[in-house]
Enzyme design. Structure first.
Site, PDB file in Angstrom:
ATOM      1  N   ASP A 169      34.147  32.257  32.408  1.00  0.00           N
ATOM      2  CA  ASP A 169      35.564  32.374  32.057  1.00  0.00           C
ATOM      3  C   ASP A 169      35.843  31.451  30.884  1.00  0.00           C
ATOM      4  O   ASP A 169      34.909  30.937  30.248  1.00  0.00           O
ATOM      5  CB  ASP A 169      36.463  32.092  33.257  1.00  0.00           C
ATOM      6  CG  ASP A 169      36.371  30.649  33.756  1.00  0.00           C
ATOM      7  OD1 ASP A 169      35.730  29.805  33.090  1.00  0.00           O
ATOM      8  OD2 ASP A 169      36.956  30.364  34.820  1.00  0.00           O
TER       9      ASP A 169
ATOM     10  N   ARG B  59      47.734  31.010  39.956  1.00  0.00           N
ATOM     11  CA  ARG B  59      47.572  29.997  38.907  1.00  0.00           C
ATOM     12  C   ARG B  59      48.247  30.483  37.625  1.00  0.00           C
ATOM     13  O   ARG B  59      47.750  31.386  36.954  1.00  0.00           O
ATOM     14  CB  ARG B  59      46.097  29.694  38.634  1.00  0.00           C
ATOM     15  CG  ARG B  59      45.912  28.707  37.483  1.00  0.00           C
ATOM     16  CD  ARG B  59      44.541  28.060  37.437  1.00  0.00           C
ATOM     17  NE  ARG B  59      43.477  28.971  37.048  1.00  0.00           N
ATOM     18  CZ  ARG B  59      42.234  28.576  36.746  1.00  0.00           C
ATOM     19  NH1 ARG B  59      41.918  27.284  36.766  1.00  0.00           N
ATOM     20  NH2 ARG B  59      41.313  29.460  36.436  1.00  0.00           N
TER      21      ARG B  59
END
Length: 567
Positions: free
Chosen positions: A466, A177
């Protein structure tokens, strides 16, 4: 380059014309930042930077319309794409037909990458975005890690434990990603301006690993990617161009690169068919990026006092707007022949409390059973300890099938129940509390402190946090303060104000210090994080991204790192 005979040449990166590297020189990094790889990245930057600027301005224009009262909706101009039955995405490559359990984590540290690849998951998504603090060291070491992982040579020696880490016999298939379109890379300049972060991440990884990946775990396809933070199909169109240019330069067939798009913004849910249509030769499906989706819901409706969220813990998949989003994603993906991936299980094992750990695992099982019954083909886990339980749920339901793309049976998601604009926009229900404000603050400050110190994936209160979950904490506090939300304080109603937040921050900072210890608190960047988080929660205008505001605090320039060396 002339050098002094008495001294060796200064170490520096060999850069093509127009490219400057401002990050620290390291011989290991130099093997990634070669003249040819940088020329490839610079070519991507020069071709696509205009389109990216235009797409970002269109994002801002759309937000101005939402601020003025307009609601996101399905685009009437692209109705033929949504309603046409004559198109489908390219067939799923055999190497990724089974994606029942995927583990996610940062591309650095190295030991974590090896553990994720050996976790028993079908896929490991190595992250340069929400789970990684984009320091120069993290980004470059991440590139080294992924190159070595694809080559099968990645190892790590833990001297303190006397333990060697290396790949097992059946590692997870690697997806990468890159960062979103909005994030710059200030350590790499192309023609005097910061490069687009995702083009650096994509370009360096693709350049060094595409051949080894396709001949190895990709079985003739790949590399494979996850694409974050898109809001419109025009942004998918840019990725399509990037993929086609990369394939052409590498001399590999069109459609070799495959990518799953994270549907993690509210505008994107109204563009899912269009996004798949743009990427139909390169698509590997869509994913419910549910934490960022909640963040985007608040950001999109930041000017609307009638759209206040309840406490973060109450905004789950049982909420009508979240359930509708999942159902529409499944319908869309299966109609077009690709994977519909479920959301993140953020729980982490509770080592010192067996009963609490089992209760947390049971919540995970129930959530994953909901996903697989709805029609999802696979799902995400944040920790290897969750993988056996999740695999048991998915594999037990699938009965030997790799996915449910062609399945005829299923509940509402696959049964043709129409999902309307109103379903996707229904305000969530639930209480707003001072305890919720406290929890947001406690999590947000600790995450920012860790991010500033180089860690983008942080275990807090038995969950893996996160940037996405930190963003929910930030924007929810901002929303409550901006609109003076009434909060429940143990049966007493109080209004959210900057004064209340200031007191909460002071008290929660003291609690954090007590939890982590005075020495760690002093050495960490907690005080700085508290100031940043407080400023963002009380800003007159909501910043688009926490990480954009804080990014300059982790940029460290070394102006002499590029050739010709500056002595």
């Amino acid at each position: 380059m002339a050098t002094n005979a008495a001294a060796p040449p200064c170490p520096c990166y060999d850069t093509p014309e127009g490219v400057d590297i401002l990050g620290r020189y390291d011989p290991e990094f130099a093997a990634i930042l070669t003249r040819d790889s940088l020329a490839f990245v610079a070519g991507l930057q020069r071709e696509f930077r205009g389109a990216v600027r235009y797409a970002m301005e269109r994002r801002r224009e759309a937000q101005r319309r939402y601020d003025a009262g307009e609601l996101p909706r399905f685009d009437p101009a692209t109705r033929p794409v949504r309603e046409a039955g004559g198109w489908a995405c390219a067939p799923v490559p055999p190497a990724i037909a089974d994606r029942t359990v995927e583990i996610t984590g940062p591309a650095e540290p190295r030991k974590m990458v090896i553990n994720a690849l050996n976790s028993g998951a079908k896929v490991f998504m190595a992250d340069f975005e929400d789970a990684l603090s984009p320091t120069w060291e993290n980004l470059m070491r991440g590139q080294v890690n992924l190159r070595d992982a694809v080559a099968g040579t990645i190892t790590y020696r833990d001297a303190a434990r006397g333990r060697e880490y290396r790949l097992g016999d059946r590692p997870a298939t690697l997806f990468v990603r890159p960062r979103g379109w909005h994030l710059p890379e200030a350590h790499v300049l192309v023609d005097g301006e910061p490069a687009i972060g995702c083009l650096v991440d994509f370009g360096l990884y693709f350049f060094h690993s595409h051949a080894a990946f396709r001949s190895g775990q990709g079985a003739g396809f790949g590399p494979f990617f996850y694409l974050p933070k898109m809001e419109h199909s025009r942004e998918a169109r840019i990725w399509k161009g990037v993929f086609e240019r990369a394939e052409k330069e590498a001399g590999i067939g069109r459609g070799s690169i495959r990518a799953t798009v994270l549907v993690e913004t509210l505008p994107a849910v109204f563009q899912m068919e269009e996004i798949l249509h743009e990427l139909r030769d390169h698509s590997a499906g869509l994913n419910c990026g549910r934490w960022d989706y909640i963040f985007s819901y608040v950001k999109t409706f930041r000017a609307r006092p009638d759209r206040l969220l309840p406490d973060r813990a109450l905004v789950g998949m049982a909420q009508h707007f979240m359930r509708s989003y999942s159902h529409l994603l499944i319908q869309t993906c299966h109609r077009r022949g690709v994977h519909a991936m479920g959301g993140m299980a953020a729980q982490i094992p509770i080592k010192d409390d067996a009963a609490a750990n089992e209760a947390a695992l049971e919540l995970v099982r129930k959530d994953k059973l909901r996903e697989v019954r709805a029609g999802h083909d696979g799902t995400w886990a944040a920790h290897p300890g969750l993988i056996p339980a999740i695999r048991e749920v998915f594999e037990g339901h699938l009965g030997g099938r790799p996915n449910q793309i062609d399945a005829a049976a299923g509940d509402a998601a696959r049964a043709g129940v129409a999902v309307t604009e109103e379903d996707l926009l229904q305000p969530p229900r639930g209480a707003r509390t001072v305890e919720g404000l406290r929890h947001n603050t406690r999590v947000g400050v600790q995450y920012v402190a860790a991010w500033l110190s180089g860690s983008g994936s942080v275990p807090l209160y038995n969950l893996m946090e996160d940037a996405a979950t930190a963003e929910i904490s930030r924007v929810q506090n901002w929303q409550w303060l901006r609109h003076g939300a009434v909060l429940d304080a143990g049966g007493v109603e109080v209004r959210a104000t900057p004064e209340l937040l200031a007191r909460v921050v002071e008290e929660e900072m003291a609690r954090v210090e007590a939890e982590v210890g005075a020495e760690r608190f002093r050495r960490g960047r907690y005080a700085e994080a508290g100031r940043i988080f407080s400023r963002q929660c009380t800003a007159p205008e909501l910043d688009d991204f926490l990480t954009l505001d804080a990014y300059n605090l982790i940029v460290v320039h070394h102006p002499g790192a590029s050739s010709p060396c500056k002595l």
